[in-house]
Every structure is written in structure tokens, then in C-alpha cells.
Motif scaffolding. Structure first.
Motif, PDB file in Angstrom:
ATOM      1  N   LEU A 169      -3.938  -0.563  -4.036  1.00 27.64           N
ATOM      2  CA  LEU A 169      -4.329   0.461  -3.076  1.00 27.64           C
ATOM      3  C   LEU A 169      -4.982   1.648  -3.773  1.00 27.64           C
ATOM      4  O   LEU A 169      -5.946   2.222  -3.253  1.00 27.64           O
ATOM      5  CB  LEU A 169      -3.112   0.918  -2.262  1.00 27.64           C
ATOM      6  N   ALA A 170      -4.473   2.007  -4.933  1.00 25.73           N
ATOM      7  CA  ALA A 170      -5.077   3.113  -5.685  1.00 25.73           C
ATOM      8  C   ALA A 170      -6.501   2.756  -6.103  1.00 25.73           C
ATOM      9  O   ALA A 170      -7.405   3.610  -6.039  1.00 25.73           O
ATOM     10  CB  ALA A 170      -4.230   3.435  -6.912  1.00 25.73           C
ATOM     11  N   GLN A 213       0.897  -3.066   1.401  1.00 28.40           N
ATOM     12  CA  GLN A 213       1.495  -1.729   1.332  1.00 28.40           C
ATOM     13  C   GLN A 213       2.405  -1.563   0.124  1.00 28.40           C
ATOM     14  O   GLN A 213       2.665  -0.444  -0.314  1.00 28.40           O
ATOM     15  CB  GLN A 213       2.246  -1.410   2.617  1.00 28.40           C
ATOM     16  N   ASP A 214       2.851  -2.660  -0.454  1.00 27.74           N
ATOM     17  CA  ASP A 214       3.700  -2.606  -1.647  1.00 27.74           C
ATOM     18  C   ASP A 214       2.898  -2.695  -2.940  1.00 27.74           C
ATOM     19  O   ASP A 214       3.462  -2.603  -4.026  1.00 27.74           O
ATOM     20  CB  ASP A 214       4.726  -3.744  -1.622  1.00 27.74           C
ATOM     21  N   LYS A 215       1.618  -2.898  -2.852  1.00 27.49           N
ATOM     22  CA  LYS A 215       0.743  -3.064  -4.026  1.00 27.49           C
ATOM     23  C   LYS A 215       0.036  -1.743  -4.316  1.00 27.49           C
ATOM     24  O   LYS A 215      -1.147  -1.561  -4.050  1.00 27.49           O
ATOM     25  CB  LYS A 215      -0.277  -4.189  -3.791  1.00 27.49           C
ATOM     26  N   GLN A 216       0.773  -0.799  -4.861  1.00 28.74           N
ATOM     27  CA  GLN A 216       0.262   0.550  -5.054  1.00 28.74           C
ATOM     28  C   GLN A 216      -0.935   0.618  -6.005  1.00 28.74           C
ATOM     29  O   GLN A 216      -1.858   1.387  -5.779  1.00 28.74           O
ATOM     30  CB  GLN A 216       1.381   1.475  -5.540  1.00 28.74           C
ATOM     31  N   THR A 217      -0.940  -0.186  -7.054  1.00 29.72           N
ATOM     32  CA  THR A 217      -2.072  -0.127  -7.985  1.00 29.72           C
ATOM     33  C   THR A 217      -3.337  -0.664  -7.337  1.00 29.72           C
ATOM     34  O   THR A 217      -4.429  -0.145  -7.584  1.00 29.72           O
ATOM     35  CB  THR A 217      -1.781  -0.895  -9.289  1.00 29.72           C
ATOM     36  N   SER A 268      -8.710   2.991  -3.116  1.00 27.81           N
ATOM     37  CA  SER A 268      -8.919   4.421  -2.855  1.00 27.81           C
ATOM     38  C   SER A 268      -9.949   5.009  -3.818  1.00 27.81           C
ATOM     39  O   SER A 268     -10.832   5.766  -3.398  1.00 27.81           O
ATOM     40  CB  SER A 268      -7.584   5.161  -2.990  1.00 27.81           C
ATOM     41  N   ASP A 269      -9.854   4.659  -5.086  1.00 31.65           N
ATOM     42  CA  ASP A 269     -10.832   5.136  -6.067  1.00 31.65           C
ATOM     43  C   ASP A 269     -12.242   4.678  -5.698  1.00 31.65           C
ATOM     44  O   ASP A 269     -13.199   5.452  -5.804  1.00 31.65           O
ATOM     45  CB  ASP A 269     -10.489   4.637  -7.472  1.00 31.65           C
ATOM     46  N   TYR A 306      -2.870 -10.434   0.235  1.00 35.30           N
ATOM     47  CA  TYR A 306      -1.525  -9.909   0.441  1.00 35.30           C
ATOM     48  C   TYR A 306      -1.118  -9.717   1.890  1.00 35.30           C
ATOM     49  O   TYR A 306       0.068  -9.638   2.186  1.00 35.30           O
ATOM     50  CB  TYR A 306      -1.380  -8.562  -0.279  1.00 35.30           C
TER      51      TYR A 306
END
Length: 142
Positions: free
Chosen positions: A36-37, A30-34, A40-41, A25
Motif C-alpha cells: 500500500l505504501a 489492507q494488511d499489506k502495508q508495504t 501511495s508513493d 490479495y
């Protein structure tokens, strides 16, 4: 030592997922929240695994091997049970990153298997030992 290596596998999964996502990407990540989540997990799970292992090693160094049997059971059971769950989540995100394209996601999945082989640990027996220790101590054992 094998379970210390497994802690490193948690970290490798986080780095691998992050690397694949950034390569795919670029700045649009930065627009791919899932995605990024999920990254983060993975980072949080790596932190939990690393912190628990460091705490166990410190306890082992100060109190000796004999007093660390229950904490070893706790940490090894956590690592053994959590890594496959994390793997499954990472696999789902990698398939999503590849937009379902099998030619793209199969190499990702193969790479995660190479990065993170699963260790054998009898979690049922370990949980029984943990429960027995809690009952005998009438409370938390670590």
C-alpha cells in the motif's frame, strides 16, 4: 508532447501496481502495508508529475515558448530522472507480490516496460542550463 505522455506513464504505473496487488490479495491488501505504501508513493509521484506538467503548460500558454525554456528543463529533467527510480521501486514490489516466483513476476516486469518506455533527455545539459539561469537571475527562475 512526449513528456506529457511520460506523465501518463507515471499514472499507468500506479494503476498497474494497484491492479496487480488487488488481484493478488483482494480484501487482504489492507494488511499489506508495504504494498500500500508503494502504491501511495506511485500515486503521489503521478500527482507531482501531472501538477508540474499542467503548471508548465499554463506558463507556456500565458508567457510563450521562449520564456519557458528553464521550466521545460526543470520538468523534463524531473520526469526523466524520477521515472526509472519509480520503475525500480515498482519492480521490487511486483517481485514481492509474486513472492519471488519468476513465472509470476516476469510477465509483470514485461508489462511495466511496455507501459513505460524511457525517453531520452540530456539531464546534465539541462541541469547546467538551470544552474546558469539561477546564477544569472540571482535566484529562483520559475
Amino acid at each position: 508532447a512526449a513528456f506529457q505522455d511520460q506523465v501518463e506513464q507515471f499514472k499507468r504505473l500506479a494503476l498497474y501496481l494497484g491492479g496487480v496487488a488487488v488481484n493478488k490479495y483482494g480484501p487482504a491488501i489492507q494488511d499489506k502495508q508495504t504494498v500500500l505504501a508503494a502504491i501511495s508513493d506511485c500515486v503521489m509521484e503521478a500527482y507531482v508529475a501531472d501538477t508540474n506538467m499542467r503548471r508548465l503548460l499554463k506558463l507556456r500558454a500565458t508567457q510563450g515558448e521562449d520564456k519557458c525554456k528553464v521550466p521545460v528543463d526543470m520538468v523534463c529533467t524531473y520526469l526523466t530522472e524520477r521515472l526509472p527510480e519509480l520503475h525500480a521501486m515498482v519492480d521490487r514490489v511486483l517481485v514481492s507480490i509474486a513472492e519471488g516466483n519468476e513465472e509470476e513476476y516476469l510477465p509483470y516486469l514485461k508489462a511495466t516496460r511496455r507501459l513505460c518506455p524511457q525517453l531520452g533527455w540530456d539531464t546534465l545539459a539541462a541541469k547546467n542550463r538551470i544552474a546558469e539561469a539561477i546564477i544569472n537571475n540571482r535566484g529562483y527562475t520559475w
